[in-house]
Write an enzyme that holds these catalytic residues in place. Sequence first.
Site, short mmCIF file in Angstrom:
data_model
loop_
_atom_site.label_atom_id
_atom_site.label_comp_id
_atom_site.label_asym_id
_atom_site.label_seq_id
_atom_site.Cartn_x
_atom_site.Cartn_y
_atom_site.Cartn_z
N GLY A 242 -36.96 -19.28 41.83
CA GLY A 242 -36.34 -20.41 42.51
C GLY A 242 -37.16 -20.84 43.72
CB SER A 243 -36.13 -22.69 46.73
OG SER A 243 -35.58 -23.76 46.00
CB ILE A 244 -38.18 -17.30 47.41
CG1 ILE A 244 -38.29 -16.70 46.01
CG2 ILE A 244 -36.77 -17.16 47.96
CD1 ILE A 244 -38.10 -15.19 45.98
CG PHE A 245 -43.13 -20.14 43.32
CD1 PHE A 245 -43.95 -19.02 43.22
CD2 PHE A 245 -43.61 -21.35 42.84
CE1 PHE A 245 -45.21 -19.10 42.65
CE2 PHE A 245 -44.87 -21.45 42.26
CZ PHE A 245 -45.67 -20.31 42.16
#
Length: 610
Positions: free
Chosen positions: A328-331
């Site tokens: 998800g958005s931690i990438f």
Amino acid sequence: MAGNNTDREIIRVRVLLAFMLLAFAGLSLFLWKIQVAQGGTYEDDISRQSIRRVRIPGMRGRIYDRSMNCLADNVPSYCLAMYLEELRRPGPLSNTVNRVMGLVREISLKTGLPVTLTEQDVRMHMRRRLPLPLIVWKNLDDEQMARWAESASDMAGVDLYVETTRVYPEGEAAAHVLGYVGRASAAAAEDEEETYHYYLPEMAGRAGLEKYYDDILRGTSGGRLVRVDVSGYKFGEVSAREPDNGSDIPLTLDLRIQKLAERVLTGRRGAVVVMDPNSGEILALASVPGFDPNEFVPAISTERWAALRDDPDKPLFNRAVAGAYAPGSIFKPVVAFAALESGAITGQTEFDCPGYYELGGIRFRCWYHPGHGMINVRRSLMDSCNVFFFKAALKCGYETVVHMAEALGLGRKTGIDLDYERGGLLPDAAWKRKNLGEGWRDGDTCNMAIGQGYLNVTPLQMSVVVSAIANGGTVYRPHLLRSARRAGEAVLERVGPEVVNEMNWNPASLRLVRGGMHDVVMSPRGTGRKAAVYDVEIAGKTGTAEYGKKGSGKKYAWMMAFAPFEKPQYAAVVIVEEGMSGGTTAAPLMHNLLQGIFYGDLTETEGGQG
């Protein structure tokens, strides 16, 4: 007449004397043959029959945390064992079984120990023909040992000895890291220069660090020569060679933080990794639910093993190193670095977010449906704007994003000193063509830009990524062993940091990404604001990733963070399976974790979107 009788008497005496002399000579010759001519042969036979070689394992090394709290220890267990070869009876196997069971009942009457051994146990032991003593009773107390001592002289083929048992004083704490031990195989015990009549049970690592460092923890076996009389009773020790104990190993783990990490996940399925961003030392590696490794020593019951194996929550699965999840958005910080370092965007670049991005007639949605409007890279990290990262990834190209992710260690194992690690999946055009028979499309780039699609990472990998961002660009290999003992040396040698890569990020790029992550937590509008801890500057990134069948509503809730912001000491990753969102589920747990680390207590918070 008298003269004749006298002569006959003399002849009789002479014949008798000659016969006696002849018999004495024959007896002497026979004794000489046995004692002199064949004495060596008989002496060898006696030696073989009266001496038993017993192999004795070395005590297993202990495992400690960084503050020398014992995580894996050894305790003595006083056992009564039978040496079945010495109790064997000629004829069918049942003869020996009957004798053994009779002896068991006799010992039970004299000592009060319960009869738990069955005929089937005896038959199984003898059919395997292992040189193991058959352990009949374990953990004898003082009274039971005293009763045994009173009758021991009448019990040939039975012996009292001390078996070292592995124990894990902290129970489930760090179970997936420590692993567990089990009884070593017979082949391993007999694979030595000497052949032993008997060997005492030895523990071998079966999982976790117990398995990974088994060669360090396991000692060198010794042995003893015991003289046994014709009845099988041991009445003397001829000689002995003491075993060498295995080496103790201190770990990088901090037991306090480890317990804290496991506690914040109570009632959930997920993982927490806490790492020292300046060295790669793992301070906590938690996977929940867990298990009690004490259940595996010396062997877990079939029923209990089946229950653990078939549990849908997978308590034996180490989610921290083997769980591969869409990030998800931690990438997004990885995508930000790729776009900034390639020159595709700058700190002043702005993209318009109307709440979606249209590509080939397909709309890729931002999580914030009204749209963020014109937004730059720092704010896009704080608000976790999908549209900004769609456009940034397309502008720099997916190859640039893949290259940046590879440099940070994604797509391969980190090399941590633990078994069953997975490398995740970092897809590219070649992978997609080989596995799916299709070419790479812009839609794949958009999915990758927000940590969805085919991309998979482990919590451990993301702890390496956030550590590199925290320390300014150094990628360390994570490790659990804090110090090790070289062969033949008494001093423990510190295991130093191992640098895998230097990112050499432009200072401006680093300031922008770190600044955006700072705003995620410290801004009142940040998606990770519920992770904030009083008087501690924290930077982080939340993430939410859908998985399972489309429309199932299943989501992974992520958050990664480091603190304190200026001089980071801790880099942490939290993932919860079947969470609501990063801001709602993972951020409050990150708050609890960091609150406990810095202040030693937990406080509850409620979250938002991320």
